[in-house]
Design a protein around this motif. Structure first.
Motif, mmCIF file in Angstrom:
data_model
loop_
_atom_site.group_PDB
_atom_site.id
_atom_site.type_symbol
_atom_site.label_atom_id
_atom_site.label_comp_id
_atom_site.label_asym_id
_atom_site.label_seq_id
_atom_site.Cartn_x
_atom_site.Cartn_y
_atom_site.Cartn_z
ATOM 1 N N ASN A 115 15.931 113.029 28.450
ATOM 2 C CA ASN A 115 16.333 114.066 27.494
ATOM 3 C C ASN A 115 17.583 114.828 27.927
ATOM 4 O OD1 ASN A 115 14.202 114.040 25.365
ATOM 5 N ND2 ASN A 115 12.865 114.335 27.122
ATOM 6 N N THR A 116 17.650 115.179 29.212
ATOM 7 C CA THR A 116 18.806 115.948 29.682
ATOM 8 C C THR A 116 20.076 115.112 29.649
ATOM 9 O OG1 THR A 116 17.305 117.165 31.138
ATOM 10 C CG2 THR A 116 19.643 117.440 31.521
ATOM 11 N N LEU A 117 19.965 113.833 30.027
ATOM 12 C CA LEU A 117 21.138 112.950 29.988
ATOM 13 C C LEU A 117 21.574 112.684 28.549
ATOM 14 C CD1 LEU A 117 22.731 111.461 32.346
ATOM 15 C CD2 LEU A 117 20.675 112.684 32.991
ATOM 16 N N SER A 118 20.620 112.664 27.631
ATOM 17 C CA SER A 118 20.954 112.513 26.218
ATOM 18 C C SER A 118 21.778 113.701 25.744
ATOM 19 C CB SER A 118 19.673 112.397 25.390
ATOM 20 O OG SER A 118 19.969 112.390 24.012
ATOM 21 N N ILE A 206 16.292 113.950 36.628
ATOM 22 C CA ILE A 206 15.204 113.961 37.614
ATOM 23 C C ILE A 206 13.901 114.117 36.851
ATOM 24 C CG2 ILE A 206 14.234 115.097 39.657
ATOM 25 C CD1 ILE A 206 17.091 116.215 40.177
ATOM 26 N N GLY A 207 13.066 113.089 36.930
ATOM 27 C CA GLY A 207 11.798 113.122 36.197
ATOM 28 C C GLY A 207 10.704 113.805 36.986
ATOM 29 N N GLU A 208 9.805 114.462 36.291
ATOM 30 C CA GLU A 208 8.653 115.116 36.926
ATOM 31 C C GLU A 208 7.430 114.215 36.811
ATOM 32 O OE1 GLU A 208 6.658 118.105 34.420
ATOM 33 O OE2 GLU A 208 8.320 117.791 33.026
ATOM 34 N N MET A 209 6.416 114.515 37.600
ATOM 35 C CA MET A 209 5.158 113.788 37.502
ATOM 36 C C MET A 209 4.123 114.674 36.817
ATOM 37 S SD MET A 209 5.236 110.702 38.489
ATOM 38 C CE MET A 209 3.507 110.349 38.699
ATOM 39 N N ILE A 273 25.584 113.324 40.753
ATOM 40 C CA ILE A 273 25.306 114.606 40.092
ATOM 41 C C ILE A 273 23.905 114.544 39.490
ATOM 42 C CG2 ILE A 273 26.043 116.221 38.297
ATOM 43 C CD1 ILE A 273 28.837 114.810 38.461
ATOM 44 N N GLY A 274 23.030 115.442 39.915
ATOM 45 C CA GLY A 274 21.693 115.531 39.346
ATOM 46 C C GLY A 274 21.617 116.682 38.366
ATOM 47 N N PHE A 293 19.244 112.755 47.832
ATOM 48 C CA PHE A 293 19.661 111.828 46.784
ATOM 49 C C PHE A 293 20.879 112.339 46.020
ATOM 50 C CE2 PHE A 293 14.830 111.016 46.412
ATOM 51 C CZ PHE A 293 14.856 110.156 47.495
ATOM 52 N N LEU A 294 21.165 113.637 46.136
ATOM 53 C CA LEU A 294 22.195 114.257 45.302
ATOM 54 C C LEU A 294 23.320 114.857 46.136
ATOM 55 C CD1 LEU A 294 19.779 116.292 42.983
ATOM 56 C CD2 LEU A 294 20.622 113.960 42.606
#
Length: 312
Positions: A115-118, A206-209, A273-274, A293-294
């Motif tokens: 969603n954020t990348l969209s 970055i996805g959450e669980m 970039i995260g 990772f970032l």
């Protein structure tokens, strides 16, 4: 030449309040310009001038600096919000603006999905850069809304910046390692992975669980895999690579069936970039930072405060 404190204070007032040049101050006080220059340089050390940075309530530079130092990040950019429904759009806008400030011709950019990348892609300004390639970093899924799919985000971004899109025609998750190897043996898939490894920059979500996460809703994860990952302290994912609260890749078979960039290859990209935020993403962002990772983080102020141990 010895100059008393009162004269130094006068010099400070002339220089900072009245805007006099050093030459004008020297003429006014009948002292050499070199002496004025030396005094001006030492006004702070002499305790005559105090430099105070006046920042607006929404700049958050002090908090950004704390986060940069704690996690050795190149840069942190923070976003404030009132309504949680606004988060993705605000982060996407900020991410798009920052990305455009870095982007040059002859650049290869890798993108993930979500969603954020969209929102990031839709907020880009339409421009034409020379010799820019946008690379899809992870496979797709038919269970997602088109706007948040990796291939669609890659395509839109390339269109907006006048670049070429390099699409990964494969699912993000397959049933087993043998199926994955069959996909990777295809020449066109191999070519995309070569492009991934050659990226100059990457922009990732970055996805959450959680059961509310896109990962679960989009059926990337079965109920069984979801529960197993939670039991293994999994807190989130980047490019469908699942990591724990300490930023270590979780030892679970699902990580062997993902078709997408390997996390170590992602870390080799010069600028990663995260973009992620909101209280529900705190644990995932924390894990991603601990995993190194970032390089750059764009997030919300409430998450940043938690990450540096401040009360929200």
């Amino acid at each position: 030449m010895n100059v008393n404190k009162k004269t130094k204070v006068k010099i400070a007032r002339y220089y900072y309040h009245e805007g006099f040049t050093q030459t004008k101050i020297a003429e006014k006080l009948s002292i050499p310009r070199q002496t004025v220059n030396k005094i001006v340089k030492n006004l702070v050390d002499d305790g005559i001038v105090r430099i105070e940075i006046i920042e607006g309530p929404y700049f958050n530079t002090e908090l950004e600096n704390k986060l940069e130092k704690k996690y050795k990040l190149k840069q942190v950019i923070l976003v404030d919000y009132d309504d949680p429904e606004e988060i993705n759009n605000l982060l996407g806008k900020k991410g798009a603006n920052f990305f455009e400030s870095l982007l040059n011709s002859n650049t290869k950019v890798g993108l993930s999905w979500g969603n954020t990348l969209s929102s990031f892609a839709s907020n880009l300004t339409k421009k034409n850069y020379k010799d820019v390639t946008v690379v899809q970093l992870v496979g797709g899924s038919n269970n997602l809304d088109n706007s948040i799919k990796a291939d669609e985000i890659t395509r839109i971004t390339a269109e907006k910046i006048g670049g070429n899109s390099c699409l990964l025609y494969a699912p993000s998750h397959v049933q087993n390692k043998k199926t994955k190897e069959a996909f990777l043996s295809e020449e066109n898939i191999e070519n995309v992975f070569n492009e991934m490894n050659d990226c100059d920059m990457a922009v990732v979500g970055i996805g959450e669980m959680s059961e509310n996460a896109t990962l679960f809703k989009g059926k990337y994860l079965s109920k069984g895999h979801y529960e197993e990952l939670l039991a293994a302290d999994c807190v989130g994912d980047i490019c469908s690579r699942y990591f724990d609260s300490e930023g270590k890749i979780v030892n679970h078979p699902i990580n062997n069936t993902v078709i997408g960039i390997d996390i170590e290859k992602l870390k080799d990209i010069p600028v990663v970039i995260g973009i992620a935020g909101g209280e529900n993403k705190h644990k995932a962002i924390s894990g991603a930072l601990k995993g190194n990772f970032l390089d750059i983080l764009i997030t919300t102020t409430d998450v940043a405060k938690k990450l540096v141990g401040e009360e929200v």
